[in-house]
Design an enzyme around this catalytic site. Structure first.
Site, PDB file in Angstrom:
ATOM      1  CE  LYS A  11      65.953 -26.328 100.107  1.00  0.00           C
ATOM      2  NZ  LYS A  11      66.335 -25.893  98.578  1.00  0.00           N
ATOM      3  CG  ASP A 135      64.592 -22.981 101.930  1.00  0.00           C
ATOM      4  OD1 ASP A 135      63.679 -22.219 101.225  1.00  0.00           O
ATOM      5  OD2 ASP A 135      65.874 -23.106 101.637  1.00  0.00           O
TER       6      ASP A 135
HETATM    7  O1  C5P Z   1      66.025 -16.393 103.900  1.00  0.00           O
HETATM    8  P1  C5P Z   1      67.456 -16.965 103.844  1.00  0.00           P
HETATM    9  O2  C5P Z   1      68.142 -16.731 104.831  1.00  0.00           O
HETATM   10  O3  C5P Z   1      67.164 -18.571 103.364  1.00  0.00           O
HETATM   11  O4  C5P Z   1      67.900 -16.046 102.654  1.00  0.00           O
HETATM   12  C1  C5P Z   1      69.075 -15.986 102.473  1.00  0.00           C
HETATM   13  C2  C5P Z   1      69.321 -14.860 101.323  1.00  0.00           C
HETATM   14  O5  C5P Z   1      69.077 -15.445 100.185  1.00  0.00           O
HETATM   15  C3  C5P Z   1      68.518 -13.632 101.519  1.00  0.00           C
HETATM   16  O6  C5P Z   1      68.997 -12.640 102.354  1.00  0.00           O
HETATM   17  C4  C5P Z   1      68.579 -13.067 100.098  1.00  0.00           C
HETATM   18  O7  C5P Z   1      69.533 -12.147  99.842  1.00  0.00           O
HETATM   19  C5  C5P Z   1      68.405 -14.347  99.371  1.00  0.00           C
HETATM   20  N1  C5P Z   1      66.897 -14.715  98.860  1.00  0.00           N
HETATM   21  C6  C5P Z   1      66.307 -14.407  98.042  1.00  0.00           C
HETATM   22  N2  C5P Z   1      65.005 -14.367  97.665  1.00  0.00           N
HETATM   23  C7  C5P Z   1      64.582 -15.694  98.308  1.00  0.00           C
HETATM   24  C8  C5P Z   1      65.393 -16.463  99.336  1.00  0.00           C
HETATM   25  C9  C5P Z   1      66.447 -15.897  99.668  1.00  0.00           C
HETATM   26  O8  C5P Z   1      66.620 -13.147  97.348  1.00  0.00           O
HETATM   27  N3  C5P Z   1      63.215 -15.903  98.021  1.00  0.00           N
END
Ligand code: C5P
Length: 317
Positions: A11, A135
């Site tokens: 994406k 995501d």
């Molecule tokens: O959920 P994902 O593994 O993609 O997110 C990685 C990190 O990015 C999370 O641990 C968090 O620290 C940060 N994050 C965030 N807010 C979001 C998505 C991700 O702070 N909406």
């Protein structure tokens, strides 16, 4: 069914705004996301055990890998006593803000659902996926979507107007948690108007779509090559250029195919990972069964290599 092949697209963020901080430390986001024609390719075979191979990739295979997490979540949720022999040919750059890990998780969920005939609905798959990564629900839905919250509020939009993307991954990637932590310290001068971008997409207006593009994480990503890449993309006729997700990949939006190809050629002089892509209309999906491909064991791909002769051009990042 003994084996399935799945395509899971990368994406781009056509816009990304940070609108708040949630009690759990996650960030409340407003985004327009677009899947593109650059894919992870997964082959899943029924097996009593769970195994994963990532030929040619340095991404570690352990319990933190999103593909393993997705398979574990699938078998726990369905209660199916089985496993899968999984192979993922990774084409999406890592630490790029292109949701390659989420695409892997989405591909595993969709693939196992088909392989085992589990008939989980899209909302069940999204609920499983949301626990693996913010995501993953979008990686399942795909196409053009307004995505809010932490990725859990997804509204499908009409397909984005036809265009070309030139995507450049610099040599150094970005850690998503570190980018968000820097945002908390630094804030951002950029807050794109995602509602205006949604309206432009509904109008089929590529220029207004580009006028509303922006990424609130661009200045705090720590990716030092972003301004240079944007400059080259713009000089070659990109309508706009910006970083995707938490970085480090940067992309330009082109109306004109020839200009996009010229930008790709120029950037390949400097960078190893440069891609030409178009908008994709879907998310992770199982490919139709093809006996010639699906009966034979999958060929072992070569590790990612620069297809051009070494030493032909100046060293690339
Ligand atoms: O959920 P994902 O593994 O993609 O997110 C990685 C990190 O990015 C999370 O641990 C968090 O620290 C940060 N994050 C965030 N807010 C979001 C998505 C991700 O702070 N909406």
């Amino acid at each position: 069914m003994k084996q399935v092949t799945v395509l899971a697209p990368a994406k781009l963020n056509l816009s990304l705004d940070v609108v708040g901080l949630l009690p759990n430390g996650y960030h409340d986001l407003d985004m327009v996301m677009q899947t593109i024609t650059l894919y992870e390719r997964l082959t899943l075979r029924r097996s009593p055990e769970l195994s994963l191979r990532l030929p040619g990739s340095w991404v570690p295979v352990n319990e933190k890998n999103t593909a393993i997490k997705a398979a574990t979540a699938f078998f726990n949720y369905t209660g199916i006593a089985g496993g899968a022999d999984m192979e993922i040919v990774k084409k999406v750059p890592v630490r790029a803000g292109m949701a390659g890990g989420s695409a892997d998780a989405a591909g595993v969920l969709v693939g196992l659902n088909a392989l085992y005939g589990a008939h989980l609905s899209m909302s069940e798959l999204c609920a499983l996926g949301a626990k693996i990564g913010a995501d993953v629900p979008f990686a399942l839905m795909g196409g053009t979507c307004r995505v809010q919250g932490v990725g859990d509020f997804i509204k499908a939009l009409p397909p984005c107007p036809q265009c070309w993307f030139v995507v450049v991954m610099p040599s150094v990637g970005v850690s998503t948690p570190e980018a968000f932590a820097r945002y908390d310290r630094m804030g951002s001068p950029v807050h794109p108007d995602c509602a205006a971008q949604e309206a432009a997409i509904r109008d089929g207006d590529l220029y207004n779509l580009c006028a509303a593009a922006g990424n609130a994480l661009e200045h705090c990503s720590g990716a030092v090559e972003t301004p240079h890449i944007k400059e080259v993309l713009n000089a070659h006729g990109a309508i706009t250029s910006l970083m995707t997700g938490s970085g480090a990949a940067v992309f330009g939006v082109f109306e004109d195919e020839a200009k996009a190809r010229a930008a790709r050629t120029a950037l390949r002089e400097e960078y190893r990972q440069v891609y030409l892509a178009r908008p994709d209309k879907g998310g992770a999906r199982v490919l139709p069964y093809r006996p010639d491909r699906d009966r034979k064991p999958a060929p072992r791909p070569q590790p990612d290599r620069d297809p051009r002769e070494p030493g032909k051009n100046k060293p690339r990042r």
